[in-house]
Design a protein around this motif. Sequence first.
Motif, PDB file in Angstrom:
ATOM      1  N   ILE A   1       0.829  -1.207   0.067  1.00 30.56           N
ATOM      2  CA  ILE A   1       0.108  -0.079  -0.089  1.00 30.56           C
ATOM      3  C   ILE A   1       0.824   1.175   0.095  1.00 30.56           C
TER       4      ILE A   1
ATOM      5  N   LEU B   1       0.912   4.941   1.367  1.00 26.06           N
ATOM      6  CA  LEU B   1       0.218   5.896   2.322  1.00 26.06           C
ATOM      7  C   LEU B   1       1.068   7.478   2.090  1.00 26.06           C
TER       8      LEU B   1
ATOM      9  N   ILE C   1      -6.461   8.639   1.452  1.00 23.05           N
ATOM     10  CA  ILE C   1      -6.828   7.228   1.615  1.00 23.05           C
ATOM     11  C   ILE C   1      -5.547   6.551   1.041  1.00 23.05           C
ATOM     12  N   PRO C   2      -5.512   5.107   1.576  1.00 23.56           N
ATOM     13  CA  PRO C   2      -4.261   4.402   1.348  1.00 23.56           C
ATOM     14  C   PRO C   2      -4.571   3.718  -0.435  1.00 23.56           C
ATOM     15  N   LEU C   3      -3.656   3.472  -0.923  1.00 28.48           N
ATOM     16  CA  LEU C   3      -3.651   2.996  -2.494  1.00 28.48           C
ATOM     17  C   LEU C   3      -3.123   1.527  -2.339  1.00 28.48           C
ATOM     18  N   VAL C   4      -3.857   0.690  -2.742  1.00 27.98           N
ATOM     19  CA  VAL C   4      -3.348  -0.576  -2.897  1.00 27.98           C
ATOM     20  C   VAL C   4      -2.533  -0.825  -4.283  1.00 27.98           C
TER      21      VAL C   4
ATOM     22  N   SER D   1      -4.048  -6.566   1.418  1.00 27.57           N
ATOM     23  CA  SER D   1      -3.784  -5.382   1.049  1.00 27.57           C
ATOM     24  C   SER D   1      -5.252  -4.611   1.241  1.00 27.57           C
ATOM     25  N   LEU D   2      -6.119  -4.988   0.931  1.00 26.21           N
ATOM     26  CA  LEU D   2      -7.577  -4.264   1.149  1.00 26.21           C
ATOM     27  C   LEU D   2      -7.884  -4.253   2.674  1.00 26.21           C
TER      28      LEU D   2
ATOM     29  N   SER E   1      -5.873  -1.538   4.218  1.00 21.36           N
ATOM     30  CA  SER E   1      -6.147  -0.328   3.696  1.00 21.36           C
ATOM     31  C   SER E   1      -7.396   0.172   4.594  1.00 21.36           C
TER      32      SER E   1
ATOM     33  N   ALA F   1      -7.807   3.639   6.771  1.00 17.96           N
ATOM     34  CA  ALA F   1      -8.555   4.594   6.134  1.00 17.96           C
ATOM     35  C   ALA F   1      -9.087   5.760   7.166  1.00 17.96           C
TER      36      ALA F   1
END
Length: 86
Positions: free
Chosen positions: A33, A35, A39-42, A56-57, A60, A64
């Motif tokens: 991810i 940061l 928002i976190p990006l996968v 990962s999801l 995240s 969030a």
Amino acid sequence: AGQADIAIVDSQQTRSILTLTLTVFGQAQVVRIILGGRIPLVILNENATETDFENSLAVSLKLAPYLKTVEPLDWSTHIDPIDYAW
């Protein structure tokens, strides 16, 4: 050496080598991810499994709510870590 729960790296090359080594030789589960924003990006690659995506999801989604309370980084005043990757 210890048993790290989190490893933070500063370049894509380092990330690739570290994740490949940990997954191949250590049978580790890896969460990718980014940061720094609201928002976190996968991040997934072509070798990602369904478990990698789910892990990962899950991380995240757990992070969030916290990230929404933090001001995002201002890249005009902070040093861009990508500059150090090359």
